[in-house]
Design an enzyme around this catalytic site. Structure first.
Site, mmCIF file in Angstrom:
data_model
loop_
_atom_site.group_PDB
_atom_site.id
_atom_site.type_symbol
_atom_site.label_atom_id
_atom_site.label_comp_id
_atom_site.label_asym_id
_atom_site.label_seq_id
_atom_site.Cartn_x
_atom_site.Cartn_y
_atom_site.Cartn_z
ATOM 1 C CD GLU A 235 -2.364 4.649 -6.202
ATOM 2 O OE1 GLU A 235 -3.138 5.494 -5.551
ATOM 3 O OE2 GLU A 235 -2.641 3.336 -6.008
ATOM 4 C CE1 TYR B 161 -3.630 -2.347 -0.048
ATOM 5 C CE2 TYR B 161 -4.752 -0.885 1.203
ATOM 6 C CZ TYR B 161 -4.821 -1.855 0.332
ATOM 7 O OH TYR B 161 -5.875 -2.487 0.074
#
Length: 281
Positions: free
Chosen positions: A210, A203
């Site tokens: 991202e 994550y």
């Protein structure tokens, strides 16, 4: 009357209908296979192989059937980046290859397929939390279609590679876990552990990548150049700013699910079946 209530409650607890169950098994199996293929394509680049072409080129013949405003939205934009992103990419290129040309033609449809997960929640096929599902799916679709495909400078970015590998390595165990659960085949304890443990590492890598991919499409900001930013630059800067709190929301959700499924502190054994797999995210 109480007897009828118990029957109705028992019926609801048994889960989705047979037709919906078969559909969800197929959906999850196909998604797991698709993400596994993305991993294969990315690793092929690490081995020195290349393949594929831009999805934008593939979709060009269909552009005449789409409203002009949408075509403009998906049209590749002029290169826009900043010194920070350029310097970071130059440093990482020595260690991480660019994989867009080999992976995007597979990544785009596989990630777009995930939009169905929002409908699964709305139709009651699964009992995942709607806000979490919407945030996770929509943020990735924005990155795939609104950022990566529109801005060519992301195509050579090493953080695109770390982003899609983090996604894929998360999604293969997740979809495989659900497919096996729904099929009643029995989920191996190691797969259960992977599904509810790898997020600790993947994550932060995925969310960080991202944010860096989106940041690389924002114009230079040093020496007061932020003053001439476009509205889109400001919107993307705002999205980058909320990536950290957004990561914590997802992190917290997964930690709760891990405690529930793996039974930390509740006496359950690793890999034991949760009370309701449909609640798992």
């Amino acid at each position: 009357m109480p007897s009828n209530d118990r029957k109705m409650s028992s019926t609801r607890s048994r889960g989705p209908s047979l037709a919906v169950r078969f559909y969800l098994i197929a959906f999850n199996a196909l998604s797991a296979a698709g993400w596994a293929y993305v991993i294969y394509l990315a690793l092929a680049v690490f081995r020195g192989q290349r393949a594929s072409s831009s999805v934008h080129d593939f979709l060009k013949p269909f552009a005449s059937y789409v409203p002009t405003s949408i075509v403009t939205l998906l049209t590749p934009q002029p290169k826009a980046t900043n010194n920070f992103s350029t310097t970071l990419a130059s440093f990482l290129h020595s260690y991480i290859p660019a994989t867009y040309e080999s992976t995007f033609s597979a990544l785009a449809p596989v990630q777009s397929l995930a939009a169905l997960e929002i409908l699964h929640v709305l139709f009651g096929f699964v009992r995942s939390p709607l806000p979490t599902t919407v945030v996770q799916v929509s943020s990735r679709l924005i990155l795939v279609w609104g950022v990566v495909e529109r801005f060519p400078n992301t195509h050579s970015s090493p953080v695109y590679t770390t982003m899609i590998l983090a996604w894929a390595l998360t999604e293969v165990p997740r979809y495989a876990y659900y497919a096996l659960s729904l099929a009643g085949c029995g989920v191996p304890s190691w797969l259960t552990w992977m599904r509810y443990s790898t997020f600790y590492v993947l994550y932060p890598i995925g969310a960080g990548s991202e944010a860096l991919v989106m940041l690389s499409t924002i114009s230079e900001w040093s020496n007061g150049k932020w003053a001439v930013w476009s509205t889109e630059d400001w919107v993307k800067a705002g999205l980058v700013a909320i990536w950290v709190p957004g990561l914590w929301v997802m992190y917290s959700h997964m930690m709760r699910m891990r405690r529930k499924v793996l039974g930390v502190g509740k006496g359950q054994k690793l890999g034991a079946k949760p009370k309701d797999r449909r609640k798992a995210e």
